[in-house]
Write an enzyme that holds these catalytic residues in place. Structure first.
Site, short mmCIF file in Angstrom:
data_model
loop_
_atom_site.label_atom_id
_atom_site.label_comp_id
_atom_site.label_asym_id
_atom_site.label_seq_id
_atom_site.Cartn_x
_atom_site.Cartn_y
_atom_site.Cartn_z
N GLY A 71 43.46 -19.81 -19.41
CA GLY A 71 42.17 -19.53 -18.79
C GLY A 71 41.05 -20.38 -19.37
O GLY A 71 40.20 -20.89 -18.64
N SER A 72 41.05 -20.54 -20.68
CA SER A 72 40.00 -21.33 -21.32
C SER A 72 40.03 -22.77 -20.82
O SER A 72 38.98 -23.36 -20.53
CB SER A 72 40.18 -21.34 -22.85
OG SER A 72 40.12 -20.04 -23.36
N ASN A 152 35.01 -9.37 -19.20
CA ASN A 152 36.14 -8.97 -20.04
C ASN A 152 35.82 -7.86 -21.02
O ASN A 152 36.70 -7.18 -21.51
CB ASN A 152 36.68 -10.19 -20.80
CG ASN A 152 35.60 -11.01 -21.44
OD1 ASN A 152 34.68 -11.49 -20.78
ND2 ASN A 152 35.68 -11.19 -22.75
N GLY A 201 47.64 -16.48 -16.85
CA GLY A 201 48.84 -15.67 -16.65
C GLY A 201 48.95 -14.43 -17.53
O GLY A 201 49.38 -13.38 -17.07
N HIS A 202 48.53 -14.56 -18.79
CA HIS A 202 48.79 -13.45 -19.72
C HIS A 202 47.89 -12.24 -19.52
O HIS A 202 48.05 -11.23 -20.19
CB HIS A 202 48.73 -13.93 -21.17
CG HIS A 202 47.37 -14.25 -21.68
ND1 HIS A 202 46.75 -13.49 -22.63
CD2 HIS A 202 46.51 -15.24 -21.38
CE1 HIS A 202 45.56 -14.01 -22.91
NE2 HIS A 202 45.40 -15.08 -22.15
N THR A 238 53.92 -32.93 -19.60
CA THR A 238 55.08 -32.31 -18.96
C THR A 238 54.78 -30.85 -18.65
O THR A 238 54.27 -30.13 -19.51
CB THR A 238 56.31 -32.42 -19.88
OG1 THR A 238 56.50 -33.80 -20.19
CG2 THR A 238 57.55 -31.86 -19.22
N CYS A 325 37.86 -12.44 -29.18
CA CYS A 325 37.26 -13.60 -29.81
C CYS A 325 36.12 -13.18 -30.74
O CYS A 325 35.81 -13.84 -31.70
CB CYS A 325 36.71 -14.56 -28.76
SG CYS A 325 37.74 -14.62 -27.30
C1 LIG Z 1 40.97 -14.14 -21.63
C2 LIG Z 1 39.82 -14.74 -20.91
C3 LIG Z 1 39.61 -16.13 -20.89
C4 LIG Z 1 40.47 -17.06 -21.68
O1 LIG Z 1 41.79 -17.15 -21.22
P1 LIG Z 1 42.93 -17.74 -22.20
O2 LIG Z 1 44.14 -17.77 -21.34
O3 LIG Z 1 43.03 -16.77 -23.32
O4 LIG Z 1 42.49 -19.08 -22.62
C5 LIG Z 1 38.56 -16.62 -20.18
N1 LIG Z 1 37.73 -15.82 -19.50
C6 LIG Z 1 37.89 -14.48 -19.48
C7 LIG Z 1 36.96 -13.65 -18.69
C8 LIG Z 1 38.94 -13.89 -20.19
O5 LIG Z 1 39.09 -12.57 -20.18
#
Ligand SMILES: *Cc1c(COP(=O)(O)O)cnc(C)c1O
Length: 397
Positions: A71-72, A152, A201-202, A238, A325
């Site tokens: 996500g980051s 979040n 994904g996580h 890759t 974080c």
């Molecule tokens: C967790 C999160 C991210 C970061 O995603 P990662 O896969 O951990 O890099 C970014 N934005 C929000 C709102 C999140 O909750």
């Protein structure tokens, strides 16, 4: 002791479906999709199918999906894209808000150092951005607006459809960080009308270290990772085939079960809020409605969130004091400060984030445990003593 996992906003347990989809990518389909031989081409086919699945779940074309390392990374790439496209037309102003994830906020800081001007809009007491504030902040040199779909920490679901409309009226690109939303509430990129959208994904029972950026057809996406021609030259390296395949399987599963999961989790959430609200001098952070189904976030006056977490952990309850974080640093959450909590109160926060595998029994256990721990911590707190003796006044009534 059974562990109660209530930290699904930090990360989720991988689903059996996602794991089962991933295993063949390690054991049989281990090829490089760029290789021309059969083993490579089998991996390429798995990649093709995963992209089609993700696109179907989001309501877009597979060509509009770029797989990323989470996500980051998707947020970083979206902001760089908005910034670089703007700069070509001499536009170097970006609009965002005070409660974004650090992946967005720190990217904005970097862009500021590169000469961009950033306007961070305030949010109201429940964490909502006012779309009219976005309209007023847009200038002739605005390149990009980036507002998250759901927060979040406090679960606020932002009015991004309205914001996207305003941006398009004004001819400004709109990105949304939908990392907390995808797989949890309906997300259709065409209905939202966003130009870019990030997901990971996580956060929906897929694997970690893999995400995606949706970028509307025709948008010239900037490359963050230089190298080979993977992802149409927009993300070299890759491909993480097991990760991508697992994420696609998890997203399909979450999408197929969305209505049922939302109903179940919302009920658990509301019971939890009801049960914890009886604690004296406590307050819910974020809204009652337009809130992520699984998010509960509360402040308890006179205690430290970190101590609360550690004691809950001893009782087998995994929670968070805010975002993963922020934990480990002593600064209170920027989100809680932005909705108007003062430092002392913001320090006493607890986030419980649920998923469909949490049970009613677990919720009742949490409802019993939290008041006990809060009460214990208050009894040993000098601040609480002062409050009780009238030497300080309560901020939360
Ligand atoms: C967790 C999160 C991210 C970061 O995603 P990662 O896969 O951990 O890099 C970014 N934005 C929000 C709102 C999140 O909750």
């Amino acid at each position: 002791m059974n562990t109660i996992y209530a930290d699904n906003a930090a990360t989720t347990k991988i689903s059996k479906t996602a794991l089962a989809a991933m295993l063949p990518c390690f054991e049989e389909n281990y090829g490089n999709p760029s290789s021309l031989h059969t083993v490579g081409q089998n991996a390429a086919e798995a990649l093709f199918n995963a992209r089609r699945t993700v696109a179907e779940c989001l309501g877009c074309d597979p060509k509009e999906i770029i797989f990323t390392g989470g996500g980051s990374e998707a947020d970083n790439q979206a902001l760089l894209t908005g910034a670089e496209l703007g700069a070509r037309k001499g536009k170097k102003h970006i609009i965002s808000d005070a409660i974004e994830h650090h992946a967005v906020l720190h990217s904005l800081k970097r862009l500021e150092k590169l000469g961009y001007e950033v306007t961070l809009l305030p949010v109201n007491g429940e964490g909502f951005v006012d779309p009219e504030d976005v309209r007023k902040a847009i200038r002739p040199d605005t390149a990009l607006v980036t507002i998250m779909m759901a927060n979040n920490e406090i679960g606020t679901i932002e009015p991004i459809k309205e914001i996207a409309e305003i941006c398009h009226e004004k001819g400004v690109l709109f990105h949304t960080d939908a990392v907390q939303a995808v797989g949890h509430i309906p997300v259709n990129v065409k209905e939202i009308g966003c130009d870019m959208l990030s997901l990971a994904g996580h956060k929906f029972h897929g694997p970690k270290g893999v995400g995606a950026l949706y970028a509307r057809k025709g948008l010239l996406v900037s490359t963050l990772i230089e190298g080979g021609a993977q992802e149409r030259g927009k993300r070299a390296g890759t491909e993480n085939i097991p990760g991508i395949v697992g994420m696609a399987a998890a997203l399909k599963e979450a999408t197929d079960n969305l209505e049922a999961n939302m109903a179940k989790i919302t009920k658990l959430r509301d019971r939890l809020i009801e049960g914890l609200s009886v604690i004296p001098h406590s307050i819910l952070n974020g809204p009652r409605d337009k809130r992520l189904p699984g998010n509960v976030n509360m402040c308890f006056e006179g205690i430290e969130g970190e101590s609360l977490l550690l004691l809950l952990d001893q009782k087998g309850i995994c929670a968070s004091s805010g975002s993963a974080c922020t934990s480990g640093s002593l600064d209170p959450s920027h989100v809680l400060l932005a909705i108007g909590r003062i430092h002392d109160v913001a320090h006493g926060s607890l986030r419980l984030s649920l998923c469909e595998s949490n049970t009613e029994e677990e919720i009742e256990t949490i409802i019993k445990a939290v008041p006990e721990v809060v009460d214990y911590l208050r009894r040993i707190s000098p601040v609480w003593q002062d409050l009780q003796e009238g030497k300080r006044t309560y901020v939360i009534q």
